[in-house]
Design a protein around this motif. Structure first.
Motif, PDB file in Angstrom:
ATOM      1  N   VAL A  78       0.820  -1.210   0.000  1.00 45.46           N
ATOM      2  CA  VAL A  78       0.000   0.000   0.000  1.00 45.46           C
ATOM      3  C   VAL A  78       0.856   1.262   0.000  1.00 45.46           C
ATOM      4  CG1 VAL A  78      -1.835   1.246   1.182  1.00 45.46           C
ATOM      5  CG2 VAL A  78      -1.803  -1.252   1.234  1.00 45.46           C
ATOM      6  N   HIS A  79       0.648   2.110  -1.011  1.00 46.41           N
ATOM      7  CA  HIS A  79       1.397   3.367  -1.137  1.00 46.41           C
ATOM      8  C   HIS A  79       0.465   4.542  -0.850  1.00 46.41           C
ATOM      9  CE1 HIS A  79       4.731   5.814  -2.074  1.00 46.41           C
ATOM     10  NE2 HIS A  79       4.542   5.986  -3.368  1.00 46.41           N
ATOM     11  N   GLY A  80       0.219   4.758   0.453  1.00 46.71           N
ATOM     12  CA  GLY A  80      -0.639   5.856   0.857  1.00 46.71           C
ATOM     13  C   GLY A  80      -2.061   5.671   0.390  1.00 46.71           C
ATOM     14  N   TRP A  81      -2.669   6.759  -0.078  1.00 47.25           N
ATOM     15  CA  TRP A  81      -4.025   6.681  -0.617  1.00 47.25           C
ATOM     16  C   TRP A  81      -4.070   7.213  -2.049  1.00 47.25           C
ATOM     17  CZ3 TRP A  81      -8.267   4.379  -1.176  1.00 47.25           C
ATOM     18  CH2 TRP A  81      -9.371   4.998  -1.764  1.00 47.25           C
ATOM     19  N   SER A  82      -3.841   8.513  -2.248  1.00 44.40           N
ATOM     20  CA  SER A  82      -3.928   9.100  -3.591  1.00 44.40           C
ATOM     21  C   SER A  82      -2.632   9.760  -4.040  1.00 44.40           C
ATOM     22  CB  SER A  82      -5.057  10.123  -3.652  1.00 44.40           C
ATOM     23  OG  SER A  82      -4.831  11.170  -2.721  1.00 44.40           O
ATOM     24  N   HIS A  83      -1.618   9.739  -3.179  1.00 42.33           N
ATOM     25  CA  HIS A  83      -0.319  10.369  -3.455  1.00 42.33           C
ATOM     26  C   HIS A  83      -0.472  11.872  -3.712  1.00 42.33           C
ATOM     27  CE1 HIS A  83       3.904  10.628  -4.434  1.00 42.33           C
ATOM     28  NE2 HIS A  83       4.052   9.298  -4.401  1.00 42.33           N
ATOM     29  N   ASP A  84      -1.331  12.506  -2.946  1.00 42.21           N
ATOM     30  CA  ASP A  84      -1.491  13.958  -3.008  1.00 42.21           C
ATOM     31  C   ASP A  84      -0.676  14.614  -1.905  1.00 42.21           C
ATOM     32  OD1 ASP A  84      -3.264  14.077  -5.177  1.00 42.21           O
ATOM     33  OD2 ASP A  84      -4.961  13.598  -3.886  1.00 42.21           O
TER      34      ASP A  84
END
Length: 252
Positions: A78-84
């Motif tokens: 899992v790489h965070g949520w939206s990479h914002d």
């Protein structure tokens, strides 16, 4: 031509002392099946070293799920949520930094795992990779409640277990020249850096039990980056390195 002798000499010392080097590969920012992703998977298969593929949950699509399902060398995490980026303009970029309410961070981390479980089923590993390798300290002890048992950022870890039920396994070698606009970091500097990492472990100045981590970003690789990574992985795997793969179960 770059001289790889310093690294070769250090690896020979590891082997002479009978030491083993747990080694892993993390690649960030996956969202879709692409030619670059297929190149990554092919390189991993040839090297005998699976890649932990850090997938952006909010943007991941069905083509990525299909590719990963049929490619055992790609392990989704899992790489965070939206990479914002939610950090103020004056601060370094972060999605999960201490810039938003903790309950929002916790909710997005949990949603990220749920989303990837929907896409990948049992193939996804509960390993959390915060974008830009930055995470609010108060979120760390809450990660196990979100379903995670491993946290991964960058640079040698300070603690093996930063919170109960959580293990930290970082990455340490990034070949991309981000500050210089992309491309490969000077190869001699990468060799010197990797050699120093190994010397510090062998001398007890760093945690030798932490798997040594290679960090890549397949979507922005050029030929020089691909070439360096292939050679580095081959050199380490021909020496004392043994593949490390995260487990599904939490630490005891």
């Amino acid at each position: 031509m770059t001289d790889w002798t310093p690294l070769a000499t250090e690896l020979q010392q590891w082997q002479a002392e009978g030491l083993k080097l747990p080694f892993w590969w993390r690649d960030d920012d996956a969202v879709s099946d692409t030619p670059a992703l297929r190149d990554l998977a092919r390189m991993a298969q040839e090297a005998g070293l699976p890649v932990h593929l850090a997938v952006i949950p909010a943007h991941a699509d069905a083509t990525l799920a299909a590719r990963v399902t049929n490619t055992p060398t790609l392990i989704p995490v899992v790489h965070g949520w939206s990479h914002d980026n939610h950090a103020p303009a004056s601060q370094k970029k972060a999605e999960f930094g201490a810039h938003r309410p903790l309950d929002v961070l916790e909710s997005e981390a949990r949603n990220g795992l749920n989303r990837l479980q929907t896409l990948f089923g049992a193939d996804v590993k509960p390993l959390f990779v915060p974008p830009w390798n930055r995470i609010a300290p108060d979120l760390v002890p809450r990660l196990p409640d979100c379903g995670f048992h491993t946290l991964s950022t960058f640079t040698p870890r300070a603690k093996a277990h930063p919170a109960p039920g959580l293990t930290q396994i970082n990455t340490h070698i990034d070949p991309i020249n981000w500050r210089g606009g992309g491309g490969l970091v000077e190869e001699s500097a990468l060799i010197a850096h990797t050699t120093k990492l190994l010397q510090d472990r062998r001398a007890g100045r760093a945690d030798a039990s932490e798997p040594l981590g290679l960090l890549t970003h397949h979507l922005v690789h050029d030929a020089s980056i691909w070439s360096f990574c292939a050679r580095l992985v081959a050199v380490l795997m021909d020496g004392p390195a043994t593949p490390w793969i995260t487990e599904k179960e939490p630490p005891k």
